[in-house]
Structures are given as structure tokens and as C-alpha cells.
Design an enzyme around this catalytic site. Structure first.
Site, PDB file in Angstrom:
ATOM      1  N   GLU A 171       0.825  -1.218   0.000  1.00 25.82           N
ATOM      2  CA  GLU A 171       0.000   0.000   0.000  1.00 25.82           C
ATOM      3  C   GLU A 171       0.855   1.261   0.000  1.00 25.82           C
ATOM      4  O   GLU A 171       0.524   2.247  -0.674  1.00 25.82           O
ATOM      5  CB  GLU A 171      -0.956   0.019   1.199  1.00 25.82           C
ATOM      6  N   HIS A 195     -12.581  -5.822   6.685  1.00 25.51           N
ATOM      7  CA  HIS A 195     -13.148  -5.409   5.394  1.00 25.51           C
ATOM      8  C   HIS A 195     -14.446  -4.652   5.618  1.00 25.51           C
ATOM      9  O   HIS A 195     -15.359  -4.716   4.813  1.00 25.51           O
ATOM     10  CB  HIS A 195     -13.403  -6.613   4.482  1.00 25.51           C
TER      11      HIS A 195
END
Lengths: 335, 352
Positions: free
Chosen positions: B53, B121
């Protein structure tokens, strides 16, 4: 492939032109004098914080001289850290900018009085803004390099940082992103290794023999050099840059350098013992080789000292940014 | 009508064709997958990155510095947290360099609950994103706005955080995106990658797509009303709309505002509505402590105090370390339809 060279064997060092040696010496002195003036400004209360690169001039001056200066992907990008004043001067930057940033005046060309000393930014020359978080420049470098790969030509991306910062994941990110099979990027990764992370000796934190060895796992060409010798630095940088320019592939260079005034003003900004001074050593060599006399070299220092002192006096009178300016430039606006 | 993922995809296609977008990238963003939510299938500038990321955000910053126009994806907002300092740098670059540099870059990332995403999530990012100055932050609640906000994001010269409510990504819109075919099955056939081998597949983009843009900073009244105001965005917006529609039968007349942009945001729209109704409920699903809705409540109190008929209210996610996987846990953790309806009903009836 050239045959591998041992580190800094004098006889391998091709002599450089006298003019270049004189120019490098002049810039090294200028950078040293500038840093010493910045330290003095801090100690006299004309700045809140000092951080810079005294001890890295022998490496940083050749770096600036060899860069392809300009704006956009056809030219070199520099993602620097905060010990790069000598590179800026070698690129042709005026020293008054660093003094203004130290004093955080409205006229500070890099941040308008917002950022610390040594936090350069100059879009016109592809100098990416220096920021305080360690190693973040290493994740941005692949971005400018990808644009350059796409653009074609000879522009490369140069990223510099210290040895302590290589412990950050961003260093590994740069290795990964620069060496993706089929999408290798023209990144010259430079680690100026001064053996310290503020107060922590590298030897207590790092198990690798050389930082540069970490490039090998990614099939990146690497080299560890003596960054305290401007002749070596010039030659090695030139070779590495030619490789990156031509092959459009990464190169990892580790330059052993000194840290002559400690980490920053936070650690006192005093001359420390036990560190090799690249300028002293270079001057001995210039003297021995008959390139310059002691008087000539002293004259160079006196001239820069006087000029930069005058600039510092000028900067001391310049106004701080107005409080209302805090709202300026939060967003860029279409011109 | 297109679903939100298709709308994002079509907007990105338009942007790479017409708005100078050079790179759409992230983990599994390129072929063959085209994004875990299919939002980047078939795009010519989409490519796969290492699973990193920080590398993704750094790449976007670098590309933007070098005159490219990147759209970077973080696969789930839950995984954006290790990039916070880079987001802060992207947000402060123009300011810190006194206007020397600007970064035209978009970061898109799916947010929020609703797909049984468990602890990693399901998280929201609006509270954190709105705490990072220098960004523009948008969050659509329907495909048409998703399209128009992405078009605006890709025209921006500053960093834009594009939050995608993941529960709504597969929901079809009620309004037609200019240029999309009338027939959903045809649209799917044209632009959805087939199952199985996709190596030879090429999308057939609708030729009539336009630069339809939703301006950043503009909210929208999705249901006019006179008695109270409910302000929301993202996943909870359709729930607020339904609550207001349901309560109409009980004689409660609620105005529903979709913020669409969190920064800058349309205070004038909110203010006008609250001045009219005197009652306001802010709804989102991020955790409720130091929630963006708290800022809106504060501003409401400070600027509209004497117009209020009841205290401004905030309905948000519980202040919990995560959202548990079991249905019972998720339902209890973030606002659901019944919670919103009850909160609106209570606010409408509240008397000093």
C-alpha cells in the site's frame, strides 16, 4: 562489464581535469561555509532548528554537478533528504534560499517560512519537496521514474537517504518497485551511510555487511564507495548514472560519509571528534598534487564566508510571513 | 441501469480517454481480475502492483509530480492505515512548498460494512480522511453520482480521496448515466469481463458516454421535507431515504440530504435546510467518537443554535475495535434501517 574494482585504490582513479577539481573544491567550501553559517544562525537565535549535511560535501557536490537539471521527465528528478545543501549549490542554487528557510522568512523560496532548514523544493529543477518523515522519498521515486521510462530519453530519478532510514519498509518498497521484471525503472538509489541514526550506531541495528548488498536479492546493480572522496564519488556517480540513463534500470549506491556536526541542533550541532573531514582530506590532496596553494584555498573560504555572512545579515532583516498567509496554498488553483 | 462498480468503471474509461488519466493501478486492479469489485475491468491504463500500500500511494505521488494523472486504488480502506503519513504528505505538499508543487492524484478505496466483511473489510475512513487537510474527499451513494464524482476527481489538480461504499457497489441505480445503454443485460455484455479465460476479452465501451460531472463540494436534496433534516452519505444514505419515505405515512415530513462531498462540503445546503426545519440528524457508520458528524453537530450548534427546535443528533457506528463477522454483531455495530427510522421518529417527536 568492467572488471570489478577494489574500493578506492588510488591507482584506479583516473585524474580529473584541474578545472573540475577546483570547481568541486569551491563548491565543497561554499557548502561547508553555508552549513556553518546556518548552525551559527541557530545558535544566535535566528532559527529554531538546524539539520544539514556538513561532512557529505565530497559526495553531494559531484551529485549536483552530474545531474541533468531541468523540469519534467526529460530531466533528472531528485528525491532528497535534508542533508543535501551541497547538491543544491552544485546545481547552481543561491545560498540565500537556505538562509531564508533557516530564518523562516516570507521570502523562503522553498516553503515560505513553513518548513525546517534543509527542506528544499524546486519544481523548476525537479527537486521534489524534502519532508521530515524518514524514507518516504523512496516510495515516491518509482513514480517519477515510471513517468521517465514512459517518456524515453535520458532523464533518471535519484533518491537519497541515510543508512538508518533503510530500516524503514519504504526502502524495501523502492527495491521492489524499481526492479519489477519487465518494468525496471531508471532509479539511482543512494544511501549516504554516516553510521548513525541520531544517537544510535548502525552496528547495533543492522546485520547486513553493506546496505548496498540488499540490492542483490532484486538483481539490482550495487556498489559501496568512499563518499568522502570527491574524485571517487565523481567517477562512481558518473558510471552509475550512465548505466541508469542507458539501461533504464535501477542502481543502488552506498556512499560512506561523515557526520561532522552530529544529527541536528537537537543533538547540539557541535563539531564532533573521530569523523573524517572530507574537505580537509581533499585540500591536503589538492595541495600535494599542486592543484591549489594553501593561500588560494584560504582565499576561497574567506570569500564565501564573507559573502554568506553578508547574506545572513540581509536575511535577518527580512519579514516573517503574515499570520493571514496560513490559508494560502492549501489547494492549488487553476491559473 | 448500471451498478456503482460499472459506473466507476465507465467514468474511469471516459477519464483515460478524455481527461488525461495515465495510470489506474493497485493490487489486482489490472487484468485478469480488474479489481476485487470489478470496478477497473477492461481499462487500458489499469495495471497490477506489488502488494504494498505504501508503494501504491508513493507511486501515485511520484507520477503526479512528473505530470501524469494517476488513479490509485487501495483494495480496502482497512489497509490504507499504514499509508497515513504519505496521505498527510500528499495533502500538505502544495502548502508545505508554498504552492510550488501540486499533486493531481486520485486515491479510490472501498469503505464501510454491508458485505459481511468482518474486522478488516468493514471499516469506514471518513473520520480519518477528513482529518487530513489538503485533500478533497468524496463518497457517492448511487451510480450516477459515482460516475459524476469520478469525472470531477479526474479533473482535479489536487489530491482527491474517492471513498466507495462497498455495500452499494453492486446496487443498480435509479437514474440513467448519460450515455449508458438502456438495457442492463446489454451493458453487462459490453463491459463485464466474462468468467473463466479473459485473455482474449476486450470491453466494448458505450460510445455515448459523456463528461457528466458532479461538482466536488455540492450536496443534493434527495427528498424535500419541512419538519426535520437528515444528512448522510454513502451506505446509510439510501437507508435514510427509505426511513423518510416510510415515516411519511406517519405524518413525518423529513428532508434528506446526500452530502456527496465530505471536504469541501455543502454547508449552505445543510444550513438552509436546518434553518427551515429546526431539527437535524446526521448519519454515518464510522465509529462515533471524533466522528465527522461530530464536526457537523458542532457547527450546527455554533451557527444555528437559535434556530433549533431540538438538539442536533448523530447516529453513527459504535465505538468498537471492529465489526464482528456474525450477523448479530454487524447489525449491532453500525446503523441499520430500523435504527435510522427510530432515530428520525424520535427526533421528529422530541419536545423540550
Amino acid at each position: 562489464m568492467s572488471k570489478p574494482r577494489l574500493l578506492n585504490r588510488e591507482e584506479d582513479t583516473a585524474p580529473l581535469e584541474r578545472d573540475l577539481l577546483v570547481r568541486m573544491h569551491d563548491l565543497m567550501v561554499k557548502a561547508r561555509v553555508l552549513e556553518e553559517r546556518l548552525i551559527q544562525m541557530y545558535k544566535q537565535g535566528h532559527g529554531y532548528f538546524w539539520i544539514g549535511g556538513p561532512g557529505e560535501e565530497a559526495f553531494n557536490v559531484p551529485l549536483g554537478l552530474l545531474m541533468k537539471k531541468g523540469q519534467g521527465p526529460a530531466y533528472d528528478y531528485l528525491h532528497a533528504h535534508y542533508r543535501q545543501s551541497a547538491t543544491m549549490l552544485a546545481l547552481g542554487e543561491e545560498p540565500i534560499g537556505a538562509l531564508r528557510q533557516m530564518k523562516n522568512t516570507a521570502s523562503d523560496p522553498y516553503s515560505g517560512g513553513r518548513n525546517f532548514a534543509g527542506h528544499f523544493s524546486k519544481r523548476a529543477w525537479n527537486i521534489a519537496p524534502v519532508s521530515s518523515p524518514i524514507e518516504v522519498q523512496y516510495v515516491m521515486a518509482p513514480g517519477t521514474a515510471l513517468a521517465q521510462k514512459r517518456h524515453g530519453g535520458e532523464g533518471i530519478t535519484i533518491v537519497t537517504g541515510g543508512d538508518a532510514g533503510t530500516a524503514e519498509g519504504d526502502f524495501a518498497s523502492c527495491l521492489v518497485w524499481s526492479s519489477r521484471p519487465g518494468t525496471e525503472l531508471p532509479v539511482l538509489m543512494i544511501v549516504t551511510n554516516n553510521q548513525w541514526g541520531i544517537s544510535t550506531p548502525a552496528a547495533t541495528q543492522h546485520g547486513e555487511t553493506n546496505v548496498a548488498d540488499r540490492g542483490r536479492a532484486f538483481n539490482i546493480r550495487t556498489k559501496t564507495i568512499d563518499g568522502n572522496d570527491p574524485v571517487t564519488a565523481w567517477r562512481e556517480l558518473k558510471e552509475a548514472m550512465e548505466y541508469v540513463r542507458r539501461e533504464r534500470k535501477p542502481f543502488l549506491m552506498e556512499a560512506k560519509v561523515s557526520r561532522l556536526y552530529g544529527h541536528s541542533s537537537a543533538s547540539g550541532a557541535n563539531m564532533v571528534g573521530g569523523e573524517l573531514d572530507c574537505l580537509v582530506r581533499f585540500e591536503e590532496r589538492l595541495l600535494a598534487d599542486g592543484v591549489l596553494t594553501r593561500e588560494q584555498m584560504d582565499g576561497v573560504r574567506a570569500r564565501h564566508t564573507e559573502e554568506i555572512a553578508a547574506l545572513a545579515r540581509q536575511v535577518r532583516e527580512e519579514p516573517l510571513p503574515g499570520p493571514e498567509t496560513i490559508w494560502n496554498h492549501i489547494y492549488a488553483e487553476r491559473k | 441501469m448500471a451498478n456503482m462498480a460499472q459506473a466507476v468503471r465507465m467514468a474511469l474509461h471516459y477519464a483515460e480517454q478524455n481527461l488525461g488519466v495515465t495510470d489506474i493501478f493497485g493490487e489486482d486492479v489490472g487484468a485478469p481480475l480488474g479489481g476485487v469489485f470489478t470496478a477497473t475491468q477492461g481499462l487500458k491504463t489499469a495495471w497490477n502492483t506489488p502488494l504494498d500500500e505504501r508503494g501504491i500511494i508513493g507511486m501515485a505521488i511520484g507520477l503526479a509530480m512528473a505530470g501524469q494523472r494517476p488513479v490509485a486504488e487501495i483494495q480496502f480502506a482497512d489497509y490504507i492505515y499504514n499509508t497515513i503519513d504519505l496521505l498527510k504528505i500528499a495533502g500538505n505538499t502544495c502548502w508545505a512548498t508554498h504552492g510550488d508543487w501540486n499533486l493531481p492524484m486520485v486515491v479510490k478505496t472501498p469503505v464501510g460494512s454491508g458485505i459481511r466483511g468482518s474486522i478488516y473489510h468493514s471499516h469506514s475512513f471518513d473520520a480519518t480522511a477528513t482529518h487530513i487537510p489538503g485533500w478533497k474527499i468524496v463518497i457517492p451513494s448511487n451510480p450516477l453520482d459515482a460516475y459524476g464524482l469520478m469525472i470531477s476527481a479526474c479533473q482535479e489538480i489536487n489530491p482527491v480521496m474517492y471513498l466507495e461504499p462497498k455495500a452499494l457497489l453492486r446496487i443498480k441505480g435509479e437514474e440513467r448515466i448519460p450515455g449508458e445503454p438502456d438495457d442492463d443485460k446489454l451493458l453487462s455484455k459490453l463491459i463485464d469481463a466474462p468468467l473463466g479465460d479473459r485473455s482474449q476479452w476486450q470491453p466494448q465501451w458505450p460510445a455515448e458516454l459523456t463528461g457528466y460531472a458532479v461538482p466536488i463540494g455540492k450536496g443534493k436534496v434527495v427528498r424535500p421535507g419541512a419538519q426535520l433534516t437528515v444528512v448522510s452519505y454513502g451506505r446509510t444514505l439510501p437507508l435514510c431515504k427509505k426511513a423518510a419515505d416510510d415515516l411519511a405515512a406517519e405524518g413525518v415530513d423529513a428532508e434528506v440530504i446526500d452530502m456527496r462531498s465530505l471536504w469541501p462540503y455543502d454547508w449552505e445546503l445543510i444550513k438552509g435546510s436546518v434553518e427551515k426545519t429546526g431539527r437535524v440528524l446526521y448519519v454515518n457508520e464510522d465509529t462515533e467518537v471524533t466522528n465527522f458528524g461530530e464536526h457537523l453537530v458542532r457547527r450546527t450548534v455554533e451557527e444555528l443554535f437559535y434556530k433549533l427546535l431540538a438538539p442536533p443528533r448523530l447516529l453513527a457506528g459504535k465505538f468498537l475495535p471492529g465489526i464482528g463477522l456474525a450477523d448479530t454483531l454487524e447489525m449491532a455495530s453500525v446503523p441499520q434501517q430500523a435504527d435510522i427510522t427510530a432515530a428520525l421518529r424520535a427526533l421528529a417527536a422530541e419536545q423540550p
